[in-house]
Design a protein around this motif. Structure first.
Motif, PDB file in Angstrom:
ATOM      1  N   ASP A  94       0.828  -1.224   0.000  1.00 47.28           N
ATOM      2  CA  ASP A  94       0.000   0.000   0.000  1.00 47.28           C
ATOM      3  C   ASP A  94       0.856   1.266   0.000  1.00 47.28           C
ATOM      4  OD1 ASP A  94      -2.260  -1.540   0.084  1.00 47.28           O
ATOM      5  OD2 ASP A  94      -2.631  -1.252   2.232  1.00 47.28           O
ATOM      6  N   TYR A  95       2.133   1.134   0.315  1.00 47.17           N
ATOM      7  CA  TYR A  95       2.985   2.323   0.471  1.00 47.17           C
ATOM      8  C   TYR A  95       3.974   2.517  -0.675  1.00 47.17           C
ATOM      9  CZ  TYR A  95       0.686   2.303   4.865  1.00 47.17           C
ATOM     10  OH  TYR A  95      -0.302   2.326   5.802  1.00 47.17           O
ATOM     11  N   THR A  96       3.921   1.629  -1.690  1.00 46.22           N
ATOM     12  CA  THR A  96       4.840   1.803  -2.805  1.00 46.22           C
ATOM     13  C   THR A  96       4.408   2.997  -3.658  1.00 46.22           C
ATOM     14  OG1 THR A  96       5.837   0.807  -4.759  1.00 46.22           O
ATOM     15  CG2 THR A  96       3.587   0.142  -4.272  1.00 46.22           C
ATOM     16  N   LYS A 116       3.842   2.867  -9.913  1.00 44.98           N
ATOM     17  CA  LYS A 116       2.462   2.902 -10.430  1.00 44.98           C
ATOM     18  C   LYS A 116       1.910   1.500 -10.682  1.00 44.98           C
ATOM     19  CE  LYS A 116       3.742   4.154 -15.235  1.00 44.98           C
ATOM     20  NZ  LYS A 116       5.194   4.358 -15.075  1.00 44.98           N
ATOM     21  N   HIS A 117       2.794   0.510 -10.781  1.00 42.29           N
ATOM     22  CA  HIS A 117       2.315  -0.872 -10.936  1.00 42.29           C
ATOM     23  C   HIS A 117       2.288  -1.599  -9.587  1.00 42.29           C
ATOM     24  CE1 HIS A 117       2.556  -0.178 -15.194  1.00 42.29           C
ATOM     25  NE2 HIS A 117       3.842   0.126 -15.103  1.00 42.29           N
ATOM     26  N   LYS A 118       2.439  -0.869  -8.500  1.00 42.72           N
ATOM     27  CA  LYS A 118       2.385  -1.435  -7.142  1.00 42.72           C
ATOM     28  C   LYS A 118       3.540  -2.405  -6.873  1.00 42.72           C
ATOM     29  CE  LYS A 118      -1.353   0.415  -5.331  1.00 42.72           C
ATOM     30  NZ  LYS A 118      -1.179   1.248  -4.134  1.00 42.72           N
ATOM     31  N   LYS A 119       4.621  -2.268  -7.635  1.00 39.22           N
ATOM     32  CA  LYS A 119       5.772  -3.130  -7.473  1.00 39.22           C
ATOM     33  C   LYS A 119       6.505  -2.781  -6.167  1.00 39.22           C
ATOM     34  CE  LYS A 119       9.227  -2.776 -10.472  1.00 39.22           C
ATOM     35  NZ  LYS A 119      10.573  -3.136  -9.998  1.00 39.22           N
ATOM     36  N   VAL A 120       7.013  -3.794  -5.465  1.00 40.49           N
ATOM     37  CA  VAL A 120       7.761  -3.547  -4.217  1.00 40.49           C
ATOM     38  C   VAL A 120       9.156  -4.186  -4.257  1.00 40.49           C
ATOM     39  CG1 VAL A 120       5.720  -3.329  -2.727  1.00 40.49           C
ATOM     40  CG2 VAL A 120       6.715  -5.599  -3.151  1.00 40.49           C
ATOM     41  N   ASP A 121       9.498  -4.858  -5.388  1.00 39.30           N
ATOM     42  CA  ASP A 121      10.771  -5.585  -5.441  1.00 39.30           C
ATOM     43  C   ASP A 121      11.528  -5.261  -6.717  1.00 39.30           C
ATOM     44  OD1 ASP A 121       8.879  -6.831  -7.062  1.00 39.30           O
ATOM     45  OD2 ASP A 121       9.815  -8.799  -6.852  1.00 39.30           O
ATOM     46  N   ASP A 122      12.827  -5.583  -6.706  1.00 40.63           N
ATOM     47  CA  ASP A 122      13.645  -5.329  -7.897  1.00 40.63           C
ATOM     48  C   ASP A 122      14.883  -6.226  -7.845  1.00 40.63           C
ATOM     49  OD1 ASP A 122      14.562  -4.169 -10.280  1.00 40.63           O
ATOM     50  OD2 ASP A 122      13.872  -2.175  -9.657  1.00 40.63           O
ATOM     51  N   TYR A 123      15.649  -6.222  -8.954  1.00 42.47           N
ATOM     52  CA  TYR A 123      16.830  -7.081  -9.035  1.00 42.47           C
ATOM     53  C   TYR A 123      17.949  -6.579  -8.140  1.00 42.47           C
ATOM     54  CZ  TYR A 123      14.396  -8.950 -13.052  1.00 42.47           C
ATOM     55  OH  TYR A 123      13.448  -9.528 -13.851  1.00 42.47           O
TER      56      TYR A 123
END
Ligand code: ADE
Length: 255
Positions: free
Chosen positions: A41-43, A46-53
């Motif tokens: 809810d806090y990201t 715009k795609h609500k993604k919370v993770d990355d490489y």
């Protein structure tokens, strides 16, 4: 009263798991409160993604700092708002517990110590971990529940919340039972029996039917010590250290 604030990607899992039985009733009775904040809810993505490489490469994904930090700020904001409403705002640093196999191993004394806090913030990780910088910025305690790896921090957080909550005054109806069971004084619990007196040809130890409370207590202590010596020599060594007189007497008797 302890208020638990859990930062997680799976708030329903945590709330459902802690909403039943003794912990659920403790919440209803106001001895504890449990809220879960959904990190997603806090990201700001715009795609609500919370993770990355991970930088530098490697397997898996990492949780990003921004959504974790903003969820944390919201938990802190709610704590301060509650305290202001109650007319006692303070700027005390709240303990923020990151549940991770890299932490120190959780144990009963930790549960007792955490139970003295008015507010506890738990951070549950997922994927391969969390960006180290947000951990540096907000975490006060890194705690593991044992030397095995789970898929996420929710189950460990639930384990810790359960163990901590039952040490909060009022949560156990029989407050004494928190003091007499396993790990009190570094001894495991003695064996227990209920009706019937004989079950499948196995009788209850006669001393428990004697009505002699001193004898019952002595038997229970003896069984607790025997169990601990056999099953957990590491704990028994600690018990012996704390009761040197008793051990000396025994050695004298055996000479
Ligand atoms: N996350 C994954 N495994 C864990 C463990 N054993 N303890 C705490 N957090 C964890």
């Amino acid at each position: 009263m302890t208020n638990f604030h859990i930062l997680t990607l799976f708030p329903e899992m945590v709330l459902r798991g802690l909403g039943e039985s003794i912990i659920g009733r403790a919440g209803a009775a106001g001895h504890i409160s449990i809220e879960a904040l959904n990190i997603r809810d806090y990201t700001l993505d715009k795609h609500k993604k919370v993770d990355d490489y991970p930088y530098g490469g490697g397997a898996g994904m990492l949780m990003q700092a921004q959504p974790v930090y903003d969820a944390y700020l919201e938990a802190e904001r709610r704590i301060l708002e509650r305290k202001e409403k109650e007319g006692r705002p303070d700027k005390k640093r709240n303990r923020v517990i990151y549940v991770t196999p890299q932490g120190t191993t959780f144990h009963q004394q930790m549960a007792k110590d955490f139970a003295e806090e008015e507010d506890l913030i738990f951070l549950c990780g997922h994927y391969e971990g969390i960006d180290e910088r947000v951990l540096e910025a907000i975490v006060t305690d890194q705690v593991s529940i044992g030397d095995y790896v789970l898929t996420g921090g929710e189950l460990p957080a639930m384990v810790m919340v359960d163990a901590i909550a039952r040490m909060v005054p009022g949560v156990l109806t029989n407050q004494a039972s928190g003091e007499t069971e396993s790990f009190y004084d570094n001894l495991l619990e003695y064996p227990q029996y209920t009706r019937p007196e004989i079950w499948q040809d196995r009788a209850v130890p006669p001393v428990l039917l004697s009505g002699d409370h001193a004898k019952v207590d002595a038997w229970r202590l003896q069984m607790a010590k025997q169990r601990t010596r056999e099953r957990r020599p590491d704990l028994y060594a600690l018990y012996e250290q704390a009761h040197p007189a008793e051990e000396k007497k025994k050695k004298l008797r055996n000479r």
